[in-house]
Every structure is written in C-alpha cells, then in structure tokens.
Motif scaffolding. Structure first.
Motif, PDB file in Angstrom:
ATOM      1  N   THR A  50      -1.785  -4.603   0.519  1.00 17.51           N
ATOM      2  CA  THR A  50      -2.820  -5.636   0.617  1.00 17.51           C
ATOM      3  C   THR A  50      -3.749  -5.276   1.774  1.00 17.51           C
ATOM      4  OG1 THR A  50      -1.627  -7.078   2.155  1.00 17.51           O
ATOM      5  CG2 THR A  50      -1.220  -7.430  -0.192  1.00 17.51           C
ATOM      6  N   ARG A  51      -5.007  -5.647   1.619  1.00 15.79           N
ATOM      7  CA  ARG A  51      -6.004  -5.365   2.657  1.00 15.79           C
ATOM      8  C   ARG A  51      -6.851  -6.612   2.844  1.00 15.79           C
ATOM      9  NH1 ARG A  51      -7.646   0.511   3.113  1.00 15.79           N
ATOM     10  NH2 ARG A  51      -6.184   1.725   1.866  1.00 15.79           N
ATOM     11  N   THR A  52      -7.036  -7.036   4.100  1.00  8.86           N
ATOM     12  CA  THR A  52      -7.960  -8.139   4.367  1.00  8.86           C
ATOM     13  C   THR A  52      -8.989  -7.669   5.403  1.00  8.86           C
ATOM     14  OG1 THR A  52      -6.523  -9.019   6.090  1.00  8.86           O
ATOM     15  CG2 THR A  52      -6.261  -9.950   3.907  1.00  8.86           C
ATOM     16  N   PHE A  53     -10.221  -8.047   5.190  1.00 14.57           N
ATOM     17  CA  PHE A  53     -11.334  -7.651   6.070  1.00 14.57           C
ATOM     18  C   PHE A  53     -12.072  -8.904   6.511  1.00 14.57           C
ATOM     19  CE2 PHE A  53     -10.494  -4.101   3.334  1.00 14.57           C
ATOM     20  CZ  PHE A  53     -10.777  -2.958   4.059  1.00 14.57           C
ATOM     21  N   GLN A  54     -12.562  -8.881   7.745  1.00 12.55           N
ATOM     22  CA  GLN A  54     -13.425  -9.966   8.208  1.00 12.55           C
ATOM     23  C   GLN A  54     -14.484  -9.413   9.152  1.00 12.55           C
ATOM     24  OE1 GLN A  54     -11.679 -13.461  10.121  1.00 12.55           O
ATOM     25  NE2 GLN A  54     -13.558 -14.487   9.446  1.00 12.55           N
ATOM     26  N   VAL A  55     -15.713  -9.879   8.963  1.00 10.92           N
ATOM     27  CA  VAL A  55     -16.780  -9.540   9.905  1.00 10.92           C
ATOM     28  C   VAL A  55     -17.139 -10.808  10.674  1.00 10.92           C
ATOM     29  CG1 VAL A  55     -19.186  -8.799  10.155  1.00 10.92           C
ATOM     30  CG2 VAL A  55     -17.691  -7.646   8.513  1.00 10.92           C
ATOM     31  N   ALA A  56     -17.065 -10.741  11.991  1.00 14.68           N
ATOM     32  CA  ALA A  56     -17.400 -11.893  12.844  1.00 14.68           C
ATOM     33  C   ALA A  56     -17.972 -11.372  14.147  1.00 14.68           C
ATOM     34  CB  ALA A  56     -16.160 -12.736  13.124  1.00 14.68           C
ATOM     35  N   ASP A  57     -19.066 -11.991  14.602  1.00 11.57           N
ATOM     36  CA  ASP A  57     -19.714 -11.597  15.863  1.00 11.57           C
ATOM     37  C   ASP A  57     -20.000 -10.098  15.892  1.00 11.57           C
ATOM     38  OD1 ASP A  57     -19.452 -14.232  16.698  1.00 11.57           O
ATOM     39  OD2 ASP A  57     -17.453 -13.858  17.523  1.00 11.57           O
ATOM     40  N   LEU A  80      -2.085   9.485  -2.503  1.00 16.95           N
ATOM     41  CA  LEU A  80      -1.850   8.158  -3.097  1.00 16.95           C
ATOM     42  C   LEU A  80      -3.172   7.582  -3.628  1.00 16.95           C
ATOM     43  CD1 LEU A  80       0.305   5.380  -1.450  1.00 16.95           C
ATOM     44  CD2 LEU A  80      -1.984   4.859  -2.274  1.00 16.95           C
ATOM     45  N   ALA A  81      -3.097   6.907  -4.779  1.00 22.47           N
ATOM     46  CA  ALA A  81      -4.284   6.262  -5.356  1.00 22.47           C
ATOM     47  C   ALA A  81      -4.043   4.765  -5.493  1.00 22.47           C
ATOM     48  CB  ALA A  81      -4.588   6.856  -6.722  1.00 22.47           C
ATOM     49  N   GLU A  82      -5.060   3.987  -5.127  1.00 26.65           N
ATOM     50  CA  GLU A  82      -4.950   2.517  -5.194  1.00 26.65           C
ATOM     51  C   GLU A  82      -5.985   1.944  -6.134  1.00 26.65           C
ATOM     52  OE1 GLU A  82      -5.184   0.294  -1.299  1.00 26.65           O
ATOM     53  OE2 GLU A  82      -5.093   2.332  -0.548  1.00 26.65           O
ATOM     54  N   VAL A  83      -5.576   0.993  -6.977  1.00 25.66           N
ATOM     55  CA  VAL A  83      -6.521   0.106  -7.654  1.00 25.66           C
ATOM     56  C   VAL A  83      -6.288  -1.275  -7.067  1.00 25.66           C
ATOM     57  CG1 VAL A  83      -7.241  -0.936  -9.829  1.00 25.66           C
ATOM     58  CG2 VAL A  83      -6.508   1.463  -9.778  1.00 25.66           C
ATOM     59  N   GLN A  84      -7.330  -1.817  -6.438  1.00 24.34           N
ATOM     60  CA  GLN A  84      -7.226  -3.102  -5.765  1.00 24.34           C
ATOM     61  C   GLN A  84      -8.113  -4.129  -6.462  1.00 24.34           C
ATOM     62  OE1 GLN A  84      -5.605  -4.013  -2.881  1.00 24.34           O
ATOM     63  NE2 GLN A  84      -4.982  -2.070  -1.962  1.00 24.34           N
ATOM     64  N   LYS A  85      -7.618  -5.357  -6.563  1.00 19.44           N
ATOM     65  CA  LYS A  85      -8.433  -6.473  -7.071  1.00 19.44           C
ATOM     66  C   LYS A  85      -8.415  -7.537  -5.993  1.00 19.44           C
ATOM     67  CE  LYS A  85      -8.751  -5.460 -11.667  1.00 19.44           C
ATOM     68  NZ  LYS A  85      -9.945  -5.509 -12.473  1.00 19.44           N
ATOM     69  N   GLY A  86      -9.516  -8.255  -5.861  1.00 12.12           N
ATOM     70  CA  GLY A  86      -9.511  -9.273  -4.832  1.00 12.12           C
ATOM     71  C   GLY A  86     -10.690 -10.193  -4.932  1.00 12.12           C
ATOM     72  N   SER A  87     -10.944 -10.871  -3.825  1.00 16.77           N
ATOM     73  CA  SER A  87     -12.035 -11.827  -3.797  1.00 16.77           C
ATOM     74  C   SER A  87     -12.758 -11.715  -2.459  1.00 16.77           C
ATOM     75  CB  SER A  87     -11.498 -13.248  -3.983  1.00 16.77           C
ATOM     76  OG  SER A  87     -10.565 -13.522  -2.975  1.00 16.77           O
ATOM     77  N   PHE A  88     -13.989 -12.239  -2.436  1.00 14.94           N
ATOM     78  CA  PHE A  88     -14.740 -12.234  -1.189  1.00 14.94           C
ATOM     79  C   PHE A  88     -15.386 -13.587  -0.973  1.00 14.94           C
ATOM     80  CE2 PHE A  88     -18.859 -12.086  -3.203  1.00 14.94           C
ATOM     81  CZ  PHE A  88     -18.651 -11.370  -4.374  1.00 14.94           C
ATOM     82  N   ASP A  89     -15.701 -13.869   0.282  1.00 13.87           N
ATOM     83  CA  ASP A  89     -16.418 -15.082   0.641  1.00 13.87           C
ATOM     84  C   ASP A  89     -17.622 -14.636   1.473  1.00 13.87           C
ATOM     85  OD1 ASP A  89     -17.376 -17.372   2.018  1.00 13.87           O
ATOM     86  OD2 ASP A  89     -15.445 -18.367   1.720  1.00 13.87           O
ATOM     87  N   GLN A 144      -5.636  -7.085  -3.115  1.00 18.42           N
ATOM     88  CA  GLN A 144      -4.215  -6.936  -3.443  1.00 18.42           C
ATOM     89  C   GLN A 144      -4.077  -5.836  -4.478  1.00 18.42           C
ATOM     90  OE1 GLN A 144      -2.164 -10.396  -3.432  1.00 18.42           O
ATOM     91  NE2 GLN A 144      -0.277  -9.548  -4.286  1.00 18.42           N
ATOM     92  N   SER A 145      -3.140  -4.925  -4.265  1.00 19.48           N
ATOM     93  CA  SER A 145      -3.048  -3.795  -5.193  1.00 19.48           C
ATOM     94  C   SER A 145      -2.588  -4.230  -6.578  1.00 19.48           C
ATOM     95  CB  SER A 145      -2.097  -2.728  -4.654  1.00 19.48           C
ATOM     96  OG  SER A 145      -0.814  -3.260  -4.428  1.00 19.48           O
ATOM     97  N   GLU A 146      -3.286  -3.708  -7.574  1.00 17.72           N
ATOM     98  CA  GLU A 146      -2.873  -3.916  -8.960  1.00 17.72           C
ATOM     99  C   GLU A 146      -2.089  -2.690  -9.419  1.00 17.72           C
ATOM    100  OE1 GLU A 146      -5.341  -6.298 -11.817  1.00 17.72           O
ATOM    101  OE2 GLU A 146      -5.731  -4.246 -12.472  1.00 17.72           O
ATOM    102  N   LEU A 147      -2.423  -1.564  -8.789  1.00 18.36           N
ATOM    103  CA  LEU A 147      -1.762  -0.320  -9.134  1.00 18.36           C
ATOM    104  C   LEU A 147      -1.706   0.579  -7.904  1.00 18.36           C
ATOM    105  CD1 LEU A 147      -2.508   1.667 -12.335  1.00 18.36           C
ATOM    106  CD2 LEU A 147      -2.491   2.868 -10.156  1.00 18.36           C
ATOM    107  N   VAL A 148      -0.529   1.113  -7.605  1.00 19.11           N
ATOM    108  CA  VAL A 148      -0.388   2.129  -6.559  1.00 19.11           C
ATOM    109  C   VAL A 148       0.170   3.357  -7.261  1.00 19.11           C
ATOM    110  CG1 VAL A 148       0.747   2.768  -4.405  1.00 19.11           C
ATOM    111  CG2 VAL A 148       0.011   0.409  -4.757  1.00 19.11           C
TER     112      VAL A 148
END
Ligand code: HEM
Length: 167
Positions: A133-140, A101-110, A119-123
């Motif tokens: 959809t993928r969400t990431f967070q770095v904390a502690d 499977l191939a993903e093209v993802q577009k998103g934003s970062f803070d 969020q996938s634009e193309l699967v």
C-alpha cells in the motif's frame, strides 16, 4: 512587445490535461530523505528524488523514483511507472521496480486534501511480497508518503516513510 502564449489566449493556457488536473499537486520534481524499516530488517535512511511529469495531450502522469545511501550517495532502489487518474476519483497506477517486482495499484485521490491512497491489486515477480500500500500527501509544499508491505512471513507493516520538497 513580444506576444506570449498566455497573452494570445482568451484564458490561461492549458498546461495540464483535464484528466490529470486533479492530481496536478503531484507534478514536478521532489527531493528529500526517507527512513526504511520492517520487523525483519535493520532500519536505514535514504535520499530520494521523485519526478511526476506529463504532456498536456496525454491523460497520464509519468513517474520515476531513485534512491541512494545518504552517507555515500551509492544508488539503492529505483522504480518507474504511470499514473492514470479516472473521472470517478479513482486512479490506476503501474510501477516497475529495479528489483524486478511489478505492481498494479488501484486507489483514490482527494484533490482538495491533496492525498492519494493506493492498494496493490497485483504484485508480480515477487518472491516474498504479497501486498503493497502507498499513501501520499502534499501539504505546505512538502510531499510525504508511507509505503507498507505484507510478505510471506509478516503482516502489512510500514517499510518506507519519506518527506520531500519540490525542487
Ligand atoms: C528489504 C521489498 C522499497 C531498501 C526488503 C525486503 C522486501 C522489500 C521484501 C525483505 C524483507 C524481509 O526479508 O522480510 C520492498 C518493496 C519496496 C521496497 C516491495 C517498494 C514498494 C525499498 C526502497 C529501498 C529499500 C525504496 C531503499 C531506499 C531495502 C533494504 C532492505 C529491504 C535496505 C534490507 C535488506 C537487507 O537487510 O538485506 N524490501 N522494498 N526498499 N529494502 Fe525494500
């Protein structure tokens, strides 16, 4: 005394390309455990290693992931790709999965909250998957993520959740 790179520079040496700097919180090697689930499957646990690396001359982060069965160490899913942060706070990501499977993802970062939302634009080349959809967070000092997917039979639901520590 031997001169170091840092000592010979008027300011700190540039170790990160300016375009990549806002996502520097991701850089490095991470290892941890995750849990997979979906309404159509039995839930499972897995071990995982993520590597976000880059060269200071390139405005891109290389990404590799591998997973294994916690009990036996047997390899499971793997994937790799490239992350391109944009000056407007958006990020373009391409990922090739070991399943084909191939993903093209577009998103934003803070950069302050150390979060990325994709969020996938193309699967591509997927028999069942319609959206990811993928969400990431770095904390502690820990990286957590949630991967959700929608398939031909099931609306957008979590498939993977994991917590990793930098190694
Ligand atoms: C099942 C997609 C990541 C392990 C599935 C299914 C799909 C899928 C479509 C079948 C669901 C159904 O039949 O309704 C994906 C996508 C991923 C991903 C798009 C990444 C974005 C992973 C990872 C692992 C994994 C990282 C392992 C660590 C499994 C397992 C099943 C499964 C064990 C159940 C298989 C079975 O019961 O036959 N996945 N997957 N997946 N996935 Fe994933």
């Amino acid at each position: 005394m031997e001169a170091t790179g840092a000592a010979s520079q008027p300011s700190a040496p540039q170790t990160t390309h300016p375009a990549v700097a806002p996502l520097a919180f991701l850089l490095g090697k991470w290892r941890g455990e995750g849990e997979g689930s979906f309404p159509t499957i039995s839930s499972f646990r897995y071990g995982e290693e993520l590597l976000f690396s880059h060269h200071p001359s390139k405005p891109v982060i290389s990404y590799t992931q591998k997973t294994w069965k916690t009990a036996s160490g047997e390899p499971m899913h793997a994937e790799s790709g490239y992350w391109r942060p944009r000056p407007d706070g958006s990020v373009d990501v391409v990922i090739a999965q070991s399943t084909g499977l191939a993903e093209v993802q577009k998103g934003s970062f803070d950069a302050e909250k150390k979060t990325v939302t994709l969020q996938s634009e193309l699967v591509g080349n997927a028999s069942k998957v319609k959206q990811i959809t993928r969400t990431f967070q770095v904390a502690d000092g820990e990286l957590s993520y949630v991967v959700q997917m929608a398939t031909i039979t099931t609306s957008l639901q979590p498939h993977l959740k994991a917590l990793l520590r930098r190694i």
